[in-house]
Scaffold this motif. Structure first.
Motif, short mmCIF file in Angstrom:
data_model
loop_
_atom_site.label_atom_id
_atom_site.label_comp_id
_atom_site.label_asym_id
_atom_site.label_seq_id
_atom_site.Cartn_x
_atom_site.Cartn_y
_atom_site.Cartn_z
N LEU A 31 7.15 15.05 -48.12
CA LEU A 31 6.52 14.42 -49.39
C LEU A 31 6.98 15.47 -50.50
O LEU A 31 7.46 15.16 -51.48
N GLU A 32 7.17 16.86 -50.29
CA GLU A 32 7.70 17.67 -51.00
C GLU A 32 9.10 17.67 -51.46
O GLU A 32 9.59 17.48 -52.74
N ARG A 33 10.04 17.01 -50.75
CA ARG A 33 11.39 16.81 -50.81
C ARG A 33 11.25 15.74 -51.97
O ARG A 33 12.22 15.37 -52.58
N ASP A 85 3.34 16.79 -36.51
CA ASP A 85 3.11 18.13 -37.03
C ASP A 85 2.66 17.71 -38.65
O ASP A 85 3.78 17.11 -39.26
N SER A 86 1.42 18.12 -39.17
CA SER A 86 1.30 17.92 -40.56
C SER A 86 2.33 18.57 -41.35
O SER A 86 2.32 18.22 -42.54
N GLN A 87 2.74 19.65 -40.90
CA GLN A 87 3.76 20.53 -41.78
C GLN A 87 5.03 19.45 -42.26
O GLN A 87 5.55 19.36 -43.12
N ASP A 88 5.30 18.66 -41.15
CA ASP A 88 6.47 17.68 -41.48
C ASP A 88 6.18 16.61 -42.24
O ASP A 88 6.94 16.38 -43.21
N ALA A 89 4.87 15.96 -42.52
CA ALA A 89 4.36 15.31 -43.28
C ALA A 89 4.66 15.97 -44.84
O ALA A 89 4.96 15.19 -45.88
#
Length: 223
Positions: free
Chosen positions: A91-93, A83-87
């Motif tokens: 990175l946001e974290r 899932d691209s949301q996981d990537a």
């Protein structure tokens, strides 16, 4: 605020008997249109096959994958969910709070495609999040399915643009109007093709779900 459910009286469960098992749907070659359907059920694909979940940004793809996809397939192998949301979230974290997502969007996409490459090379059952705009992702998955003598399937969330925009607002993340327009045009073409029974190249089967059918879906399994 709704009223609290009433506790069943003694003997009700016995009188009704055990709940009927959820129906299992095994998509075959072609297009299966479940829009407007009701009731919980299970979508089951052969173990080792590949499933692409497409829909507009905000349509609920990530929510469906996280809620419904079984962790293991019938071979007790891990089902890879890419899932691209996981990537993006990883990175946001790590990124400073002041850094806008646009600054590292290319890195998030690279991480997503690297994860997809690892998943496809694993030989496992794979579920791929795809917004539908980039047909080359489906073609990549279809090629890998042929390589491993498996099948590629498509699950399309047919959600109205207004509902997708509301989904973006609810999660606090949106795409630009220009990008959303491109997604919308691509999804309109794909939805029209599937409604007419036309499958994308290399895809064995496709399932069409609307919001209600997606919410009612109990599980996605491989076995």
């Amino acid at each position: 605020m709704g009223t609290a459910p009433t506790a069943p009286t003694a003997g009700t469960a016995a009188a009704e008997g055990p709940a009927a098992p959820a129906p299992v749907v095994r998509p075959r070659a072609g297009v299966l249109d479940l829009r407007g359907g009701a009731g919980r059920g299970e979508l089951r694909f052969p173990a080792g096959d590949l499933l692409v979940v497409s829909g507009l940004p905000g349509s609920g793809k990530s929510t469906l994958i996280r809620r419904a996809v079984a962790a293991l397939d019938a071979r007790d192998g891990v089902v890879w969910c890419v899932d691209s949301q996981d990537a993006r979230e990883r990175l946001e974290r790590r990124a400073p709070a002041w850094l806008p997502y646009g600054a590292y969007r290319p890195l998030a996409r690279l991480a997503h495609y690297a994860a997809l490459r690892r998943a496809l090379r694993s030989g496992a059952s794979v579920v791929v999040h795809d917004c539908g705009q980039r047909g080359w992702v489906r073609r990549w998955v279809a090629r890998d399915a042929r390589r491993r003598a498996a099948a590629a399937h498509l699950l399309l969330l047919d959600v109205p643009p207004a509902a997708a925009l509301a989904g973006q607002a609810a999660r606090g993340r949106g795409v630009s109007p220009h990008a959303f327009g491109k997604h919308r045009r691509a999804m309109s073409r794909l939805t029209a093709d599937l409604t007419a029974g036309r499958l994308p190249a290399g895809v064995t089967s496709a399932v069409l779900l609307d919001r209600g059918a997606a919410d009612a879906l109990g599980e996605i399994t491989f076995g």
